[in-house]
Design a protein around this motif. Structure first.
Motif, short mmCIF file in Angstrom:
data_model
loop_
_atom_site.label_atom_id
_atom_site.label_comp_id
_atom_site.label_asym_id
_atom_site.label_seq_id
_atom_site.Cartn_x
_atom_site.Cartn_y
_atom_site.Cartn_z
N LEU A 21 -102.25 125.72 -31.32
CA LEU A 21 -102.45 126.34 -30.18
C LEU A 21 -101.47 125.76 -29.08
O LEU A 21 -100.80 126.21 -28.24
CB LEU A 21 -103.76 125.96 -29.77
CG LEU A 21 -104.22 126.51 -28.09
CD1 LEU A 21 -103.88 128.13 -28.05
CD2 LEU A 21 -105.67 126.20 -27.80
N LEU A 22 -101.55 124.30 -29.17
CA LEU A 22 -100.48 123.39 -28.26
C LEU A 22 -99.09 124.14 -28.58
O LEU A 22 -98.45 124.17 -27.40
CB LEU A 22 -100.59 122.25 -28.32
CG LEU A 22 -99.63 121.00 -27.70
CD1 LEU A 22 -99.78 121.26 -26.34
CD2 LEU A 22 -99.97 119.53 -27.89
N LEU A 23 -98.62 124.18 -29.64
CA LEU A 23 -97.29 124.65 -30.09
C LEU A 23 -96.90 126.01 -29.35
O LEU A 23 -95.90 126.25 -28.86
CB LEU A 23 -97.09 124.43 -31.50
CG LEU A 23 -96.77 123.10 -31.94
CD1 LEU A 23 -96.51 123.07 -33.48
CD2 LEU A 23 -95.63 122.27 -31.38
N VAL A 24 -97.87 126.86 -29.61
CA VAL A 24 -97.72 128.27 -29.08
C VAL A 24 -97.57 128.00 -27.51
O VAL A 24 -96.73 128.70 -26.93
CB VAL A 24 -99.02 129.07 -29.67
CG1 VAL A 24 -98.87 130.44 -29.01
CG2 VAL A 24 -98.57 129.33 -31.06
N LEU A 25 -98.41 127.40 -26.75
CA LEU A 25 -98.35 127.27 -25.45
C LEU A 25 -97.12 126.73 -25.09
O LEU A 25 -96.57 127.25 -24.00
CB LEU A 25 -99.57 126.69 -24.77
CG LEU A 25 -100.97 127.60 -24.85
CD1 LEU A 25 -102.29 126.70 -24.61
CD2 LEU A 25 -100.82 128.67 -23.99
N VAL A 26 -96.86 125.60 -25.64
CA VAL A 26 -95.37 124.90 -25.37
C VAL A 26 -94.25 125.97 -25.33
O VAL A 26 -93.56 125.96 -24.44
CB VAL A 26 -95.33 123.58 -25.96
CG1 VAL A 26 -93.87 123.12 -25.91
CG2 VAL A 26 -96.36 122.54 -25.48
N ALA A 27 -94.31 126.52 -26.56
CA ALA A 27 -93.26 127.54 -26.69
C ALA A 27 -93.18 128.75 -25.46
O ALA A 27 -92.07 129.07 -24.76
CB ALA A 27 -93.23 128.27 -28.09
N VAL A 28 -94.24 129.04 -25.25
CA VAL A 28 -94.39 130.21 -24.20
C VAL A 28 -94.09 129.46 -22.82
O VAL A 28 -93.24 130.03 -22.17
CB VAL A 28 -96.03 130.72 -24.17
CG1 VAL A 28 -96.07 131.66 -23.07
CG2 VAL A 28 -96.30 131.66 -25.30
#
Length: 181
Positions: free
Chosen positions: A64-71
């Motif tokens: 979840l963190l990786l997805v949000l950081v990418a966004v």
């Protein structure tokens, strides 16, 4: 263009710190709820094919963190909801990672805190060497943001480990640890 136009990090005001404390509390509670209550911590069965709740929780919140950081990095401007969702994700992932490091790896609160302090210092050193500054005023490029979020996540994780160390190893209890920090 001024700092507010370029930076994708909010100004460090009293409002920022109030929201930061609330977001951190929500993340800590969420991480513990999933890894300790829902998944069952590291149980005796974990060694015999059971589930290590801290590791599974770290994987869930890490994705979840990786997805949000990418966004967050792809966003063209500062988005308050995205920023705080990413902070909560970093706190939640940090909580489960700190618990995994201090409890499941067998290095205890002191070892986990030392390891995570090393990670924070290393991320700051590499950030400074790569970009020449670690100022929040300079967080306007994808590379700077990547360093920012890496360092934030390590610092959130260190905060959890130190809080647990103060409460448990330091003998302060949770109220004493909260008062100290």
């Amino acid at each position: 263009m001024d700092r507010e136009t370029l930076s994708k990090v909010p100004a460090l005001t009293l409002g920022f710190w109030i929201i930061k404390i609330l977001a951190t509390t929500l993340g800590e509670t969420g991480g513990d709820a999933v890894s300790m209550s829902w998944l069952g911590e590291t149980t005796a069965e974990a060694g015999a094919g059971g589930v290590n709740g801290y590791l599974v929780g770290t994987a869930i919140f890490g994705v979840l963190l990786l997805v949000l950081v990418a966004v967050q990095i792809r966003a063209k401007t500062f988005n308050v909801w995205l920023y705080w969702a990413t902070i909560i994700a970093s706190t939640t992932a940090g909580t489960t990672l700190a618990d995994y490091a201090t409890r499941s790896m067998g290095i205890g609160y002191t070892g986990g805190s030392a390891l995570l302090l090393g990670c924070v210092l290393a991320s700051l050193a590499v950030w400074k060497a790569a970009l020449g500054t670690v100022s929040v005023d300079s967080i306007a490029t994808p590379r700077a943001e990547a360093f920012y979020w890496l360092t934030i996540t390590f610092s959130q994780t260190l905060g959890t480990a130190l809080g647990d160390w103060a409460a448990d190893t330091g003998g302060l209890g949770y109220l004493g640890g909260a008062t100290l920090f």
